[in-house]
Design an enzyme around this catalytic site. Structure first.
Site, PDB file in Angstrom:
ATOM      1  N   TYR A 148       0.841  -1.205   0.000  1.00 46.65           N
ATOM      2  CA  TYR A 148       0.000   0.000   0.000  1.00 46.65           C
ATOM      3  C   TYR A 148       0.872   1.250   0.000  1.00 46.65           C
ATOM      4  O   TYR A 148       0.699   2.156  -0.835  1.00 46.65           O
ATOM      5  CB  TYR A 148      -0.923  -0.007   1.214  1.00 46.65           C
ATOM      6  CG  TYR A 148      -1.685   1.291   1.407  1.00 46.65           C
ATOM      7  CD1 TYR A 148      -2.849   1.542   0.669  1.00 46.65           C
ATOM      8  CD2 TYR A 148      -1.260   2.258   2.319  1.00 46.65           C
ATOM      9  CE1 TYR A 148      -3.550   2.727   0.831  1.00 46.65           C
ATOM     10  CE2 TYR A 148      -1.958   3.438   2.485  1.00 46.65           C
ATOM     11  CZ  TYR A 148      -3.104   3.674   1.749  1.00 46.65           C
ATOM     12  OH  TYR A 148      -3.794   4.856   1.918  1.00 46.65           O
ATOM     13  N   LYS A 152       1.151   3.969  -3.028  1.00 45.51           N
ATOM     14  CA  LYS A 152       0.721   5.346  -2.775  1.00 45.51           C
ATOM     15  C   LYS A 152       1.868   6.316  -3.075  1.00 45.51           C
ATOM     16  O   LYS A 152       1.640   7.438  -3.555  1.00 45.51           O
ATOM     17  CB  LYS A 152       0.247   5.507  -1.337  1.00 45.51           C
ATOM     18  CG  LYS A 152      -1.057   4.809  -1.020  1.00 45.51           C
ATOM     19  CD  LYS A 152      -2.251   5.453  -1.720  1.00 45.51           C
ATOM     20  CE  LYS A 152      -2.644   6.759  -1.069  1.00 45.51           C
ATOM     21  NZ  LYS A 152      -3.903   7.318  -1.657  1.00 45.51           N
TER      22      LYS A 152
END
Length: 386
Positions: A148, A152
């Site tokens: 993640y 990002k």
């Protein structure tokens, strides 16, 4: 904002907690708002607000939603916590592929402004950071311990790189900025607080971990809404486009020990705050074992890990940031909130201390404690060959 009464705003991830809260704030200002998400919000839409159901991984659907917009708030993401963190394929498709779709559609349909909801994690990977600012370099991608955070980071770099891209109609350029929020909280938050509440009510929350002096940050959902509103304004000519191409750290501005932050929630619902404190290395190793177990049997039984390694260091390692840049560029001044409204929200829905814990929950607690003990023993054993 310039021409406020005629502008229309798209919010990707608008069906989520933050996205819907942002939409309601904009709607109350008399602005036109369209929500884009795979699922509709849990609450009824106010009159005049529109919902467009679609998948950010499908460019055709993104293009259709973006058409005719004056500004896009791109808050859709996947894989922030729990077992979602272990679905690498979908994380990549949503966070990287979805962002590429939004950027491409903005250029193709001449949308002049894009505000991206990023994360602290683009610079944080478990190292201590005190009063960090936007001059910090991105954490090298190979050092991100979870997919993640890595995706990002890639997405934010692409968003900021796209600042200044020529719009297809030839009348201007795309201006972008990125907001890096701390952990979001507020009444009705559906990602973290229900999971924490589940641990409290099941009797699992019997210990804390890490240095009691470690400090992290949180941001109330309404402060984050305020920051997004201000960022969109700071991308207009009336404010000299001063946010264009810039990242900003956003929080409540009050560093606090992670577990002490949640003490009012625990005690406000009638539970006893844990007195046992375990070393963070032990919990990290337990999280590692849990992730390995999920990797082995996750396709058969997609259980919710008690903690992931990323969650351990995000809650137990000091990292907090200066907001001087957000204050100077955006005029961001966070309002002061506490967990009283969160406690009231849970109590209004029947939560609070009940007599005893279900046998199955007690068994789960005992199993977890035994597993942690075994992990501690294993971590102390000498490595063969040394």
């Amino acid at each position: 904002m310039a021409n406020e009464q005629t502008e229309t705003f798209l919010i990707t991830g608008g069906g989520g907690y933050f996205g819907f809260r942002l939409a309601c704030s904009l709607h109350e200002q008399g602005l036109n708002v369209v929500l884009f998400d795979v699922r509709p919000p849990a609450h009824q839409l106010p009159d005049g607000m529109a919902f467009c159901q679609g998948d950010i991984c499908d460019y055709g659907q993104v293009e259709q939603a973006v058409h005719g917009m004056d500004c896009v708030f791109h808050s859709a993401s996947y894989g922030m916590s729990g077992r979602e963190q272990l679905n690498r394929r979908l994380i990549e498709e949503v966070n990287v592929g979805g962002t590429e779709h939004v950027l491409r559609a903005c250029v193709e349909h001449s949308v002049p402004r894009l505000v991206y909801t990023s994360t602290f994690n683009v610079v944080f990977g478990g190292q201590v950071i005190e009063e960090g600012d936007e001059s910090l370099s991105y954490l090298p991608l190979h050092l991100h311990p979870d997919h993640y955070s890595r995706t990002k980071s890639i997405a934010e770099m692409e968003v900021l790189k796209a600042n200044g891209a020529k719009l297809k109609n030839g009348t201007g350029v795309l201006r972008t900025c990125a907001l890096r929020p701390a952990g979001i909280y507020g009444p009705g938050e559906q990602r973290h607080l229900p999971r924490i509440m589940g641990y409290i009510e099941s009797g699992i929350f019997k210990f804390v971990y890490g240095d009691p002096r470690s400090l992290v940050e949180f941001v109330h959902v309404d402060n984050l809404v305020l920051a997004h509103d201000l960022a969109a304004r700071a991308l207009t000519r009336g404010q000299q486009y001063r946010a264009a191409g810039q990242p900003y750290f956003i929080s409540d501005g009050r560093p606090v020990n992670n577990f002490e932050f949640f003490r009012p929630l625990v005690e406000g619902l009638g539970y006893t705050f844990p007195r046992v404190r375990l070393p963070i290395t032990l919990i990290y190793f337990f999280a590692f074992l849990t992730e390995m177990a999920h990797h082995l049997i996750g396709r058969v039984y997609n259980f919710q890990p008690l903690l992931t390694r990323t969650e351990v260091y995000k809650t137990g390692v000091t990292h907090y940031f200066s907001m001087k840049k957000a204050q100077a560029h955006l005029g961001y001044e966070p309002r002061e909130y506490n967990l009283d409204e969160v406690v009231s929200w849970f109590r209004s829905r029947g939560h609070g201390k009940k007599q005893g814990a279900p046998p199955s929950r007690r068994l789960l607690l005992k199993t977890m404690i035994v597993a942690a003990f075994i992990a501690a023993v294993l971590s102390c054993l000498p490595v063969v060959g040394q």
